[in-house]
Design an enzyme around this catalytic site. Structure first.
Site, short mmCIF file in Angstrom:
data_model
loop_
_atom_site.label_atom_id
_atom_site.label_comp_id
_atom_site.label_asym_id
_atom_site.label_seq_id
_atom_site.Cartn_x
_atom_site.Cartn_y
_atom_site.Cartn_z
N CYS A 320 7.12 -0.13 3.71
CA CYS A 320 6.57 0.06 2.36
C CYS A 320 5.81 -1.20 1.98
O CYS A 320 6.22 -2.31 2.34
CB CYS A 320 7.67 0.24 1.34
SG CYS A 320 8.52 1.79 1.51
N ILE A 321 4.74 -1.04 1.23
CA ILE A 321 3.97 -2.20 0.80
C ILE A 321 3.59 -2.00 -0.67
O ILE A 321 3.30 -0.88 -1.10
CB ILE A 321 2.72 -2.39 1.70
CG1 ILE A 321 1.94 -3.65 1.35
CG2 ILE A 321 1.80 -1.19 1.69
CD1 ILE A 321 0.97 -4.10 2.45
N LEU A 322 3.65 -3.09 -1.41
CA LEU A 322 3.38 -2.98 -2.86
C LEU A 322 2.82 -4.28 -3.40
O LEU A 322 3.30 -5.37 -3.07
CB LEU A 322 4.70 -2.68 -3.60
CG LEU A 322 4.68 -2.81 -5.11
CD1 LEU A 322 4.00 -1.59 -5.75
CD2 LEU A 322 6.08 -2.95 -5.68
N THR A 323 1.78 -4.17 -4.22
CA THR A 323 1.36 -5.29 -5.05
C THR A 323 1.82 -4.95 -6.46
O THR A 323 1.58 -3.83 -6.93
CB THR A 323 -0.18 -5.43 -5.06
OG1 THR A 323 -0.64 -5.57 -3.71
CG2 THR A 323 -0.63 -6.63 -5.86
N GLN A 328 -2.67 -6.28 -9.07
CA GLN A 328 -3.46 -5.38 -8.21
C GLN A 328 -4.96 -5.56 -8.38
O GLN A 328 -5.44 -6.06 -9.38
CB GLN A 328 -3.09 -3.91 -8.50
CG GLN A 328 -1.76 -3.53 -7.89
CD GLN A 328 -1.32 -2.12 -8.22
OE1 GLN A 328 -2.08 -1.36 -8.80
NE2 GLN A 328 -0.09 -1.79 -7.88
N TYR A 332 -4.78 -9.14 -3.27
CA TYR A 332 -3.44 -9.47 -2.74
C TYR A 332 -2.94 -8.41 -1.77
O TYR A 332 -2.19 -8.71 -0.84
CB TYR A 332 -2.43 -9.65 -3.88
CG TYR A 332 -2.68 -10.88 -4.72
CD1 TYR A 332 -2.50 -12.14 -4.18
CD2 TYR A 332 -3.07 -10.78 -6.05
CE1 TYR A 332 -2.71 -13.28 -4.94
CE2 TYR A 332 -3.29 -11.91 -6.82
CZ TYR A 332 -3.12 -13.15 -6.26
OH TYR A 332 -3.33 -14.27 -7.02
N GLU A 354 3.75 2.62 8.27
CA GLU A 354 4.50 3.88 8.34
C GLU A 354 3.78 4.97 7.55
O GLU A 354 3.20 4.69 6.51
CB GLU A 354 5.90 3.63 7.75
CG GLU A 354 6.89 4.70 8.03
CD GLU A 354 8.25 4.37 7.41
OE1 GLU A 354 8.88 3.37 7.83
OE2 GLU A 354 8.68 5.12 6.53
N1 ACO Z 1 -8.82 2.37 -7.34
C1 ACO Z 1 -9.79 2.27 -6.41
N2 ACO Z 1 -9.74 1.38 -5.38
C2 ACO Z 1 -8.65 0.60 -5.31
C3 ACO Z 1 -7.61 0.65 -6.25
C4 ACO Z 1 -7.73 1.59 -7.31
N3 ACO Z 1 -6.79 1.68 -8.25
N4 ACO Z 1 -6.67 -0.25 -5.92
C5 ACO Z 1 -7.09 -0.87 -4.81
N5 ACO Z 1 -8.29 -0.35 -4.44
C6 ACO Z 1 -9.10 -0.74 -3.29
C7 ACO Z 1 -9.82 -2.02 -3.57
O1 ACO Z 1 -11.06 -1.78 -4.15
C8 ACO Z 1 -9.91 -2.65 -2.20
O2 ACO Z 1 -10.97 -2.10 -1.44
P1 ACO Z 1 -12.38 -2.90 -1.28
O3 ACO Z 1 -12.04 -4.32 -1.02
O4 ACO Z 1 -12.99 -2.22 -0.11
O5 ACO Z 1 -13.06 -2.69 -2.56
C9 ACO Z 1 -8.65 -2.17 -1.50
O6 ACO Z 1 -8.23 -1.02 -2.21
C10 ACO Z 1 -7.58 -3.21 -1.48
O7 ACO Z 1 -7.56 -3.89 -2.68
P2 ACO Z 1 -6.56 -5.10 -2.93
O8 ACO Z 1 -6.91 -5.73 -4.24
O9 ACO Z 1 -6.51 -5.99 -1.74
O10 ACO Z 1 -5.19 -4.32 -2.99
P3 ACO Z 1 -4.09 -4.30 -4.14
O11 ACO Z 1 -3.55 -5.67 -4.39
O12 ACO Z 1 -4.57 -3.57 -5.30
O13 ACO Z 1 -2.94 -3.51 -3.38
C11 ACO Z 1 -1.80 -1.55 -2.78
C12 ACO Z 1 -3.12 -2.30 -2.72
C13 ACO Z 1 -0.69 -2.39 -2.15
C14 ACO Z 1 -1.89 -0.25 -2.01
C15 ACO Z 1 -1.49 -1.30 -4.29
O14 ACO Z 1 -2.44 -0.40 -4.79
C16 ACO Z 1 -0.12 -0.76 -4.57
O15 ACO Z 1 0.85 -1.51 -4.59
N6 ACO Z 1 -0.01 0.55 -4.84
C17 ACO Z 1 1.24 1.18 -5.19
C18 ACO Z 1 2.15 1.30 -4.00
C19 ACO Z 1 1.46 1.95 -2.82
O16 ACO Z 1 0.83 2.99 -2.95
N7 ACO Z 1 1.62 1.32 -1.63
C20 ACO Z 1 1.08 1.81 -0.39
C21 ACO Z 1 1.95 2.88 0.12
S1 ACO Z 1 1.71 3.23 1.82
C22 ACO Z 1 2.93 2.34 2.62
O17 ACO Z 1 3.81 1.86 1.97
C23 ACO Z 1 2.89 2.14 4.11
#
Ligand code: ACO
Ligand code: ZN
Length: 467
Positions: A320-323, A328, A332, A354
């Protein structure tokens, strides 16, 4: 991302409702989305009476569940309602519309409705709600068989607040309760955060307007006063475990889910508020947790984390991964992903997250993979005069620790591969290179492998009891 519906619907059977009184849980109709003028199709998940007013918990059919919300009667467009299809064998009913009276008795007063008890097959009072409840119950019963009951260790009882269901916990991913957000707000350090999904915090806490969480040990309290009392005693100013990486203000701590069970469980509870598609396990022993923090004069503040199985037969390098939401969309997420691949490089392996990935997870991974692979292509030098640079998929996997399937899917998504005169060739336009350079300029913080002080452990060699 398309969300699949939980029930079947008579698509052609949509009717005009005179009032919202006939609406039941499971109905679909256009609903005004909060703070917008959009009216997407939504499904009613639950109905409650609050101070004489009916409120509806809705799920927007084509949107992620984090947008689910309570709406009022005036937000519902009752001109086009789809009622859930009835299970003929169970009811033989001819209409899905309930009378307001029956409806109220099921919805209860002032509280969120819970899944009703199973409806006997020969139940004489037949209504849509009962049918829906029965269908749900059937589904829940099926699920129940599949999900193990996990004992909650006693040490995780905090200030007499025991997590749900008196000592044991089962998360039913499909039941009405877990489909609904149950925590209104959390306070974590200096941030107040609105949760996205259900997480099984103790019931007593879920009824309070806000759960107060210690940002260092992640213990939860029902009021700010209680948290203040905790903070006097709690002397942690960083996550437990070993700090294995530090550059400028960013650190990573490695936490063993067996050695720091309570912390790991509290991290999972907190993370579940923002992770929808993962089952919550109380058995944290098989996992390592990598918590990323940002340092200031008050301590090391949690920015995000990822968990990783100590041994993965599928080559997963992230479970699992989360910011955390306040951090966000600042890069990060990609930093966490980069770190997870850096660990795989140190292990000399390729890895993959996963499955299933969430919508935001997929976006972030796709973007990370594309940037990492483009970086390699752009750095390629021709091997000789008039020679084109030559690289294999395996070279890319080795250089990045990205698993082969993910490399191939990325190349396909980017539409970079062409078949020409019996060979696969990659053509990268000047436009793509320019776009890529701009994106890389925005990735200000990067992982510096020189700052990682870590040796991988071979968990398979360790005794079963020490994993
Ligand atoms: N809407 C559109 N694009 C988004 C959004 C959003 N809300 N959030 C992130 N992105 C895009 C960014 O634009 C970026 O892409 P780009 O650089 O090509 O523009 C990319 O995603 C990564 O952005 P970061 O700022 O590095 O990522 P962030 O710190 O926001 O973290 C994460 C991404 C971890 C998925 C976060 O959204 C999160 O914690 N979400 C909730 C939990 C989740 O869904 N985790 C992943 C589950 S899958 C697993 O666990 C294996
Ligand atoms: Zn604490």
């Amino acid at each position: 991302m398309k969300v699949t519906s939980k029930l079947d619907f008579d698509e052609d059977f949509s009717s005009i409702c005179e009032s919202t009184a006939a609406l039941t849980e499971g109905c679909r109709l256009p609903v005004r989305m909060h703070k917008t003028d959009d009216w997407p199709l939504a499904e009613i998940v639950s109905i409650k009476d609050s101070e004489g007013k009916r409120q509806f918990y809705v799920h927007y059919v084509d949107f992620n569940k984090r947008l689910d919300e309570w709406v009022e009667e005036e937000d519902l467009d009752t001109r086009k309602v789809q009622f859930p299809r009835r299970d003929g064998t169970t009811t033989g009913a001819s209409t899905g519309v309930t009378t307001p009276k029956k409806h109220h008795s099921l919805a209860g007063t002032g509280s969120v409705s819970r899944p009703a008890s199973p409806v006997p097959l020969n139940n004489e009072i037949v209504n849509g709600n009962a049918v829906l409840a029965a269908a749900l119950q059937k589904k829940i019963n099926r699920k129940r068989k599949a999900v193990p009951v996990v004992e909650i260790p006693e040490e995780n009882s905090q200030d007499g607040l025991t997590p749900r269901q008196s000592g044991s916990m089962v998360i039913h991913q499909d039941d009405v309760v877990t489909r609904m957000k149950n925590v209104e707000m959390i306070e974590l350090g200096r941030n107040r955060i609105k949760p996205w999904y259900f997480s099984p915090y103790p019931q007593e806490l879920c009824q309070t307007p806000c759960i107060y969480i210690c940002e260092f040990c992640l213990k939860y309290r029902k009021s700010r006063k209680c948290l203040e009392r905790h903070l006097i005693k709690c002397n942690l100013r960083h996550p437990p475990g070993n700090e294995i990486y530090r550059k400028h203000t960013i650190s990573f701590f490695e936490i063993d889910g067996r050695k720091n069970k309570v912390y790991a469980q509290n991290l999972c509870l907190l993370a579940k508020l923002f992770l929808d598609h993962k089952t919550l396990y109380y058995d944290t022993d098989p996992f390592l947790f990598y918590v990323m923090t940002e340092f200031d004069s008050r301590g090391f503040h949690i920015v995000g984390y990822f968990s990783k199985e100590k041994e993965s037969t599928e080559d997963y390098n992230v479970a699992c991964i989360l910011t955390m939401p306040p951090y966000q969309r600042k890069g990060y997420g990609k930093l966490l992903i980069e770190f997870s691949y850096e660990l795989s490089k140190f292990e000399g392996k390729t890895g993959s997250p996963e499955k299933p990935l969430s919508d935001l997870g997929l976006l972030s991974y796709r973007s990370y993979w594309a940037q990492t692979i483009l970086e390699i292509f752009i750095a390629q030098k021709p091997s000789g005069e008039s020679e084109k640079p030559h690289i294999t998929i395996n070279d890319i996997c080795e250089g990045t620790s990205i698993k082969k399937e993910d490399v191939i899917s990325t190349l396909q998504n980017l539409n970079l591969i062409n078949y020409y005169k019996g060979q696969y060739i990659v053509c990268i336009s000047r436009e793509i290179i320019d776009q890529h350079k701009k994106a890389m300029d925005n990735r200000k913080i990067r992982i510096d492998s020189k700052c990682l002080h870590w040796t991988p452990k071979d968990w398979s060699k360790r005794s079963k009891w020490y994993k």
